[in-house]
Design a protein around this motif. Sequence first.
Motif, PDB file in Angstrom:
ATOM      1  N   LEU A  23       0.821  -1.195   0.000  1.00 30.56           N
ATOM      2  CA  LEU A  23       0.000   0.000   0.000  1.00 30.56           C
ATOM      3  C   LEU A  23       0.859   1.252   0.000  1.00 30.56           C
ATOM      4  O   LEU A  23       2.043   1.211   0.298  1.00 30.56           O
ATOM      5  N   ASN A  24       0.223   2.370  -0.365  1.00 24.78           N
ATOM      6  CA  ASN A  24       0.973   3.616  -0.336  1.00 24.78           C
ATOM      7  C   ASN A  24       1.443   3.896   1.088  1.00 24.78           C
ATOM      8  O   ASN A  24       0.919   3.357   2.052  1.00 24.78           O
ATOM      9  N   VAL A  76      -7.720  -5.384 -11.175  1.00 22.56           N
ATOM     10  CA  VAL A  76      -6.709  -5.478 -10.123  1.00 22.56           C
ATOM     11  C   VAL A  76      -7.193  -6.457  -9.067  1.00 22.56           C
ATOM     12  O   VAL A  76      -8.395  -6.583  -8.815  1.00 22.56           O
ATOM     13  N   PRO A  83      -2.798  -5.462  -2.306  1.00 28.76           N
ATOM     14  CA  PRO A  83      -2.736  -5.643  -3.762  1.00 28.76           C
ATOM     15  C   PRO A  83      -1.743  -6.713  -4.185  1.00 28.76           C
ATOM     16  O   PRO A  83      -0.652  -6.812  -3.647  1.00 28.76           O
ATOM     17  N   LYS A  85       0.085  -7.676  -7.419  1.00 34.35           N
ATOM     18  CA  LYS A  85       0.391  -7.191  -8.757  1.00 34.35           C
ATOM     19  C   LYS A  85       0.501  -8.314  -9.774  1.00 34.35           C
ATOM     20  O   LYS A  85       0.178  -8.130 -10.950  1.00 34.35           O
ATOM     21  N   TYR A  88      -2.714  -8.817 -11.739  1.00 38.15           N
ATOM     22  CA  TYR A  88      -3.343  -7.732 -12.488  1.00 38.15           C
ATOM     23  C   TYR A  88      -3.495  -8.119 -13.961  1.00 38.15           C
ATOM     24  O   TYR A  88      -2.667  -8.849 -14.508  1.00 38.15           O
ATOM     25  N   GLN A 184      -9.032   2.024  -1.831  1.00 38.33           N
ATOM     26  CA  GLN A 184      -7.700   1.642  -2.285  1.00 38.33           C
ATOM     27  C   GLN A 184      -7.796   0.780  -3.544  1.00 38.33           C
ATOM     28  O   GLN A 184      -7.050   0.972  -4.509  1.00 38.33           O
ATOM     29  N   ASP A 187      -8.967   3.077  -6.469  1.00 40.38           N
ATOM     30  CA  ASP A 187      -7.903   3.972  -6.932  1.00 40.38           C
ATOM     31  C   ASP A 187      -6.838   3.208  -7.717  1.00 40.38           C
ATOM     32  O   ASP A 187      -6.296   3.704  -8.710  1.00 40.38           O
ATOM     33  N   GLU A 188      -6.531   2.000  -7.265  1.00 43.95           N
ATOM     34  CA  GLU A 188      -5.528   1.194  -7.953  1.00 43.95           C
ATOM     35  C   GLU A 188      -6.033   0.752  -9.328  1.00 43.95           C
ATOM     36  O   GLU A 188      -5.274   0.738 -10.300  1.00 43.95           O
ATOM     37  N   SER A 189      -7.315   0.423  -9.436  1.00 45.82           N
ATOM     38  CA  SER A 189      -7.868   0.042 -10.742  1.00 45.82           C
ATOM     39  C   SER A 189      -7.886   1.240 -11.685  1.00 45.82           C
ATOM     40  O   SER A 189      -7.629   1.098 -12.886  1.00 45.82           O
ATOM     41  N   ARG A 191      -5.716   3.777 -11.631  1.00 45.63           N
ATOM     42  CA  ARG A 191      -4.326   4.014 -12.028  1.00 45.63           C
ATOM     43  C   ARG A 191      -3.879   3.027 -13.090  1.00 45.63           C
ATOM     44  O   ARG A 191      -3.254   3.393 -14.091  1.00 45.63           O
ATOM     45  N   PHE A 192      -4.217   1.779 -12.891  1.00 49.38           N
ATOM     46  CA  PHE A 192      -3.757   0.734 -13.803  1.00 49.38           C
ATOM     47  C   PHE A 192      -4.427   0.849 -15.174  1.00 49.38           C
ATOM     48  O   PHE A 192      -3.770   0.675 -16.211  1.00 49.38           O
TER      49      PHE A 192
END
Length: 208
Positions: A23-24, A76, A83, A85, A88, A184, A187-189, A191-192
């Motif tokens: 995570l960030n 994601v 997450p 990766k 993905y 989270q 937001d990750e989906s 970004r990807f």
Amino acid sequence: RDGKTHQIQSTMQMGSKDGMVLLNDSLLKLVKEGTVAPQEALLKIQELLKLTYTPLVIEGFDVAVFQGSSPTASLVTFKEGFPAKESYKYFHLKELPEGNNDFKMLEEVFNRRLLQKPYPDIFLIDGGLPQWLVMKKCQHFHDVHIPFLAIAKARKEKEERIILNEQTTYLLKDFFHLSKLLMQIRDESHRFARKLHHKKESKRYFKS
């Protein structure tokens, strides 16, 4: 509490070994401090959806398109609240004559995903009831029954809602741990999906 903290720390350690994306920094700090507990979020999903098991694997979708060109979608995967990766996936979508059509694009993504096993414990959709109904339609077509929920956008972040079905929604802000996890994933989906979309648009630009 100590047991839950140990479980979270074990998951974080496993993630670093298996190539998971952590995570960030700000959210990771909250997890370490015990302020945010992914396990609590997963247990809340189990409670809300009345599941007989704790959902450990969640997949989130997002579609990226601008003026109908270079449409892409992302999938994601989060495992035990973190997450993963290596799981993905990207989807190159068909450009539609009418340009932007989120519902048809989501339908294409969902149909393609449901043709492939294994399935996650939960699907997460970024959108309101119309997007939720697209997933319902696709699952019915494929005779698949995987629990899913959606996050309905709102003008104000505190008014965003979790959609469980046609009749049941909750304010996302009412569930602290769950809101952090679902946002989270969303937001990750985002970004990807946008990463591939920008790459496709760059190739289109340089070819023109």
